[in-house]
Design an enzyme around this catalytic site. Structure first.
Site, PDB file in Angstrom:
ATOM      1  N   ASP A  38       0.862  -1.187   0.000  1.00 54.22           N
ATOM      2  CA  ASP A  38       0.000   0.000   0.000  1.00 54.22           C
ATOM      3  C   ASP A  38       0.893   1.230   0.000  1.00 54.22           C
ATOM      4  O   ASP A  38       1.965   1.247   0.610  1.00 54.22           O
ATOM      5  CB  ASP A  38      -0.915   0.008   1.226  1.00 54.22           C
ATOM      6  CG  ASP A  38      -2.126   0.915   1.050  1.00 54.22           C
ATOM      7  OD1 ASP A  38      -3.249   0.399   0.995  1.00 54.22           O
ATOM      8  OD2 ASP A  38      -1.947   2.149   0.966  1.00 54.22           O
ATOM      9  N   VAL A  77       1.973   1.290  -6.424  1.00 55.06           N
ATOM     10  CA  VAL A  77       1.709   0.411  -7.567  1.00 55.06           C
ATOM     11  C   VAL A  77       1.985   1.104  -8.892  1.00 55.06           C
ATOM     12  O   VAL A  77       2.093   0.439  -9.928  1.00 55.06           O
ATOM     13  CB  VAL A  77       0.268  -0.141  -7.551  1.00 55.06           C
ATOM     14  CG1 VAL A  77       0.044  -1.045  -6.352  1.00 55.06           C
ATOM     15  CG2 VAL A  77      -0.769   0.982  -7.594  1.00 55.06           C
ATOM     16  N   ASN A 103      -6.115  -4.585  -6.252  1.00 57.69           N
ATOM     17  CA  ASN A 103      -7.208  -3.818  -5.657  1.00 57.69           C
ATOM     18  C   ASN A 103      -6.907  -2.331  -5.509  1.00 57.69           C
ATOM     19  O   ASN A 103      -7.840  -1.514  -5.437  1.00 57.69           O
ATOM     20  CB  ASN A 103      -7.532  -4.413  -4.283  1.00 57.69           C
ATOM     21  CG  ASN A 103      -8.386  -3.495  -3.435  1.00 57.69           C
ATOM     22  OD1 ASN A 103      -9.598  -3.417  -3.610  1.00 57.69           O
ATOM     23  ND2 ASN A 103      -7.752  -2.778  -2.510  1.00 57.69           N
ATOM     24  N   TYR A 177     -11.843   8.105 -14.072  1.00 63.27           N
ATOM     25  CA  TYR A 177     -12.124   6.877 -13.324  1.00 63.27           C
ATOM     26  C   TYR A 177     -12.822   5.850 -14.218  1.00 63.27           C
ATOM     27  O   TYR A 177     -12.471   4.664 -14.202  1.00 63.27           O
ATOM     28  CB  TYR A 177     -12.998   7.221 -12.124  1.00 63.27           C
ATOM     29  CG  TYR A 177     -13.166   6.119 -11.112  1.00 63.27           C
ATOM     30  CD1 TYR A 177     -12.144   5.800 -10.230  1.00 63.27           C
ATOM     31  CD2 TYR A 177     -14.352   5.408 -11.014  1.00 63.27           C
ATOM     32  CE1 TYR A 177     -12.299   4.796  -9.278  1.00 63.27           C
ATOM     33  CE2 TYR A 177     -14.525   4.398 -10.070  1.00 63.27           C
ATOM     34  CZ  TYR A 177     -13.493   4.102  -9.208  1.00 63.27           C
ATOM     35  OH  TYR A 177     -13.659   3.116  -8.273  1.00 63.27           O
ATOM     36  N   LYS A 181     -11.281   2.200 -15.172  1.00 59.12           N
ATOM     37  CA  LYS A 181     -11.966   0.970 -14.789  1.00 59.12           C
ATOM     38  C   LYS A 181     -12.424   0.164 -16.002  1.00 59.12           C
ATOM     39  O   LYS A 181     -12.455  -1.071 -15.960  1.00 59.12           O
ATOM     40  CB  LYS A 181     -13.143   1.298 -13.867  1.00 59.12           C
ATOM     41  CG  LYS A 181     -12.711   1.849 -12.507  1.00 59.12           C
ATOM     42  CD  LYS A 181     -11.782   0.886 -11.760  1.00 59.12           C
ATOM     43  CE  LYS A 181     -11.505   1.332 -10.338  1.00 59.12           C
ATOM     44  NZ  LYS A 181     -10.638   0.392  -9.614  1.00 59.12           N
ATOM     45  N   VAL A 210     -19.029   1.278  -2.113  1.00 57.19           N
ATOM     46  CA  VAL A 210     -18.664   0.444  -0.978  1.00 57.19           C
ATOM     47  C   VAL A 210     -18.385   1.359   0.218  1.00 57.19           C
ATOM     48  O   VAL A 210     -17.822   2.449   0.066  1.00 57.19           O
ATOM     49  CB  VAL A 210     -17.421  -0.409  -1.284  1.00 57.19           C
ATOM     50  CG1 VAL A 210     -17.097  -1.341  -0.127  1.00 57.19           C
ATOM     51  CG2 VAL A 210     -17.617  -1.205  -2.573  1.00 57.19           C
ATOM     52  N   THR A 212     -16.388   2.576   2.317  1.00 54.73           N
ATOM     53  CA  THR A 212     -14.986   2.809   2.637  1.00 54.73           C
ATOM     54  C   THR A 212     -14.727   4.309   2.568  1.00 54.73           C
ATOM     55  O   THR A 212     -15.591   5.089   2.158  1.00 54.73           O
ATOM     56  CB  THR A 212     -14.046   2.095   1.655  1.00 54.73           C
ATOM     57  OG1 THR A 212     -14.198   2.689   0.352  1.00 54.73           O
ATOM     58  CG2 THR A 212     -14.355   0.612   1.565  1.00 54.73           C
TER      59      THR A 212
END
Length: 279
Positions: A38, A77, A103, A177, A181, A210, A212
């Protein structure tokens, strides 16, 4: 169904909190050792607070509480060398990589240069670069780094990449985005074809909103209030729930990672409470 992952190693990106943390814990609960990476830092174009080293340390504690081992690294990443170094260390320690959960992701919606009267045309160029680099190139880097280790084991394996309902539908005011995706879907379709001869399965998961930090932060409702046309993205799931929980997505990841899905590849699995089926 057989969800036993005993002895396997799972590489999870974006594992410090949110969906990534839940994926790591769920896979560990079913027997997998975990490799976690991360950023644990802030990207300027992301309006909400991103994860911290303390978050990653908490993930380590939670995975270890399952009795499984974990290697956790701070890394970006977007940087292939950092991802490769993490994979190399994990392979040296565990001797195998069986599962990849790509993820890690961000969403700049709500931040400076988010959108305005011209909507997606007003997306700041740096926000575009950061979004594509994290959400798409980051997935490519993750798969590219891990696949040689997976192939060398001659045991097959499973790659699961996090896409979104935005990987299926053209949501407003978030072209960066949406493009990233959708790109994840195309990337994984190609890899599903290329890696099938090695018995490596490649699938994508497509959550609705979600619960989060990416969604539950004060910047997002403020953005929709300022730009009500973009609020069409919130027109609702078919099922009577506003947000799904991280464990709902993790259950899908577990299925795709396990032998229960041994002949499932090239699938776009929605965990979206009917969002993309809405008429």
């Amino acid at each position: 169904m057989n969800f036993d992952l005993d002895g396997r190693t799972a590489f999870v990106t974006g594992a410090a909190r949110g969906q990534g943390r839940r994926h790591a814990i769920t896979l560990a609960q079913h027997g997998a050792n975990i490799v976690a990476i991360d950023l644990c830092g802030q990207i300027d174009t992301v309006p909400y607070s991103m994860s911290t080293p303390e978050d990653l340390a908490e993930t380590v504690q939670l995975v270890e509480s399952t009795g499984r081992k974990i290697i956790a690294k701070q890394g970006d990443v977007r940087d292939f060398e950092q991802v490769q170094a993490t994979v190399d260390e994990a392979f040296a320690a565990f001797g195998r990589i069986d599962i990849v959960v790509a993820n890690a992701g961000t969403n700049g919606l709500g931040g400076a240069g988010g959108a305005g009267p011209f909507e997606s045309q007003d997306i700041d160029l740096q926000r575009w670069r950061d979004c594509i680099d994290t959400n798409l190139t980051g997935v490519f880097n993750t798969i590219k780094a891990a696949v040689p280790a997976m192939i060398s084991g001659e045991r097959g394996g499973s790659i699961i990449a996090t896409s979104s309902t935005a990987g299926i539908r053209g949501l407003r005011s978030m072209a960066d985005y949406v493009a990233a995706k959708h790109g994840v879907v195309g990337l994984c379709r190609a890899f599903a074809n290329e890696l099938a001869e090695h018995s490596i399965r490649v699938n994508t998961v497509h959550p609705t909103g979600v619960a989060t930090q990416m969604v539950e932060n004060p910047e997002l409702p403020a953005f929709f209030q300022a730009y009500p046309k973009a609020a069409v993205n919130l027109d609702g799931n078919l099922l009577p729930v506003d947000l799904v929980q991280p464990e709902d997505v993790s259950n899908a990841v577990l299925f795709l990672a396990s032998d229960a899905a041994r002949y499932v590849t090239g699938l776009e699995m929605t965990v979206d409470a009917g969002f993309t089926a809405r008429a």
